[in-house]
Design a protein around this motif. Sequence first.
Motif, short mmCIF file in Angstrom:
data_model
loop_
_atom_site.label_atom_id
_atom_site.label_comp_id
_atom_site.label_asym_id
_atom_site.label_seq_id
_atom_site.Cartn_x
_atom_site.Cartn_y
_atom_site.Cartn_z
N PRO A 147 0.84 -1.21 0.00
CA PRO A 147 0.00 0.00 0.00
C PRO A 147 0.88 1.26 0.00
O PRO A 147 1.96 1.28 0.60
N ARG B 96 2.26 2.47 3.27
CA ARG B 96 3.32 1.62 3.81
C ARG B 96 4.66 1.96 3.15
O ARG B 96 5.69 2.10 3.81
N THR C 26 -2.55 -6.48 1.46
CA THR C 26 -2.48 -5.26 0.67
C THR C 26 -3.81 -5.02 -0.04
O THR C 26 -4.34 -3.91 -0.04
N GLN C 27 -4.33 -6.09 -0.65
CA GLN C 27 -5.58 -5.92 -1.40
C GLN C 27 -6.73 -5.56 -0.47
O GLN C 27 -7.58 -4.74 -0.81
N ALA D 127 -6.41 -3.94 2.38
CA ALA D 127 -6.20 -2.55 2.83
C ALA D 127 -6.59 -1.56 1.73
O ALA D 127 -7.07 -0.46 2.02
N CYS D 128 -6.37 -1.94 0.47
CA CYS D 128 -6.62 -1.01 -0.64
C CYS D 128 -8.05 -1.08 -1.15
O CYS D 128 -8.47 -0.25 -1.95
N GLU E 40 -6.33 2.49 5.22
CA GLU E 40 -5.56 2.63 3.97
C GLU E 40 -4.24 1.88 4.00
O GLU E 40 -3.46 1.96 3.07
N ASP E 41 -3.99 1.25 5.13
CA ASP E 41 -2.68 0.60 5.26
C ASP E 41 -2.88 -0.73 5.99
O ASP E 41 -3.87 -0.93 6.69
#
Length: 651
Positions: free
Chosen positions: A162, A165, A521-522, A524-525, A531-532
Amino acid sequence: MAEKKSIDPVVVEMLKKAEAEGVSTAFKRADETKPCPIGHEGNCCKHCFMGPCRLTGKTTVGICGATKSTVSARNLARGVAGGTAAHSDHGRGMALTLLAAATGEAPDYRVKDERKLRRVAGYLGVPVDGREVNEIAKDVALKALGEFGKQEGELIYVSRAPAKRQAIWRKLGVVPRGIDREVVEVLHRTSIGVDQDAEHILDHSVRCALADGWGGSMLSTDISDILFGTPGPIASGSNFGVLREDEVNVIIHGHEPTLSELIVAAANDPEILAYAKSKGAKGVNLAGICCTANEVLMRQGVPLLGNFLAQELSVLTGAVDAMVVDIQCVMQGLVEVAKNYHTKIITTSPKAKIEGATHIEFHEHKAMEIAKSILRMAIDNYAKRGKVFIPDYQDHLVAGFSHEYIAYMLGGSLRESFRPLNDAIMTGRIRGAAGVVGCNNPRVTQDDPHLYVVQELIKNDILVVTTGCNAIACAKAGLLTPEVMEQCGPGLKEICQTIGIPPVLHMGSCVDNTRILTVLTQSACEGGLGEDISDLPVAGFAPEWMSEKALSIGTYVVASGVTTWMGVGSPVAGSPEVVKLITEGYQKKFGAAWYFEPDHKKAVQEAIAHIDSKRKALKLVEYDPKRFAKSATYLPGDYFPAEKHGAYSLK
Ligand code: NFS
């Protein structure tokens, strides 16, 4: 007492056999060799020959003046470097195989998953339009190999994290430049008289570990998928009951899928089958140990024989005609055990020999030929079997949940996405998620911490993803089956029933922990959960860790934003300053802390509280299990009869 050594009844039975026959195993040696209390806590420095300096009692600094915190940080960093080197050298091997396949030098290999090749080419900036598969594969391999020797800039895969990160890592100066460079720099900095500031040493250990997680291991996973296929759900079995009395049993043990994939192919070759029959066997039966097992299970359905501590015990069955090993987690003690039975221990890697073992070196350009000659040797050995004892236990499993498949199963082929997972977490049906991974360690009752942690989490509506030897422990206890949703909390059960998945998802080997990074990651996004990665209500566990690779994984997972609990004991307990740096210090830097907590029950409670605190920070509804499991119109028991499952069900 064998019963105190493991909760796997097969292991208990085999330990009794070892005792009766006077055979030494890791369990026995662990009893006979207590850990050195000074080194155990990270207080022994042996990086030069003025020492080793044992910082104990009145001695608080080494001869050079190195403090306990410097020594402790050095030891931890060297462990991380060892782990990064192991995973990444494995990744390099995969890239070299892909290159040899693409250039026609390894005719027994080819690109099996073109879709994945194109995806990975996209990550690495390799053009794909209008190009032949092997042209793309060659450039992907070369680009991947370049990541190992790169001197400056940033590893390309860091851009898969992300954005927030990445910004944290850049600000702290811990973005890896090249995989090999970061390993070398740890060794340099921790040699006599170089880096003598604990925090500074640990910062670089993070840079090195990130080169593993977002470098060598991630490349390894990707390239294995390109060469052998991206895993999807597959059913198989586990534990010693998968051995066959009337077939040639060949155990594949170690880590790289390169040779084991071909052994699987060779075992089904008519010529090999005919040869086995000519020697009185009905066929060739394969089973796996350690991460090789996870690799060939996920893609080929080869059953799991056992995890790390089962390796010596499997030889005691007298039914293993050959054990083929490559690299990592292979005990030298195997050869001694095998002296009592007919089993041939065959080493195959140019990097790893064991005194007393048969060495048949593996080369990619004649891979199939070598695989067949290994199998012929095993078949010849079948006739030499003495008395055979195969404990009659096995359990069913479903494995193979790659991140690609998880996205597909959530969204379907028209809209692969993590939206349903995020929504389930947001509504509180799923309280959070946890990765439970890592080794066996004879310092604890085998599989007990593993299974306690997993069962307690799913009971509390926390979805579990698993890899490595934890995945094998779960398999042996029947936890990798959809039926186990009966053990879940009500919300998680609803989700598992709706999607048709087990609440414990087998995601592969230890390098495949990078699949977990991709899922995180996916998620969080995707939106709705911050967002992280550090915003997500998730936790990491390695309840029975022992290897340096676990230290590298622990470091990169925490630095990626996941608070993690490792069991057994702390390798830095001797330095309260280092303990503070990796807990409070990492919390400030990376938004996640790294705990070593030998009490696994306490660790689970802390992790659940942590997950709830993340939910609160995201302003999600408070977790309340009473709201769920009221909508189902049928009982899963109708479809999955109870007699078909259960821990360690007798065949
Ligand atoms: Ni992982 Fe695989 Fe098991 Fe530990 Fe060893 S097999 S790479 S290190 S012991 S989980």
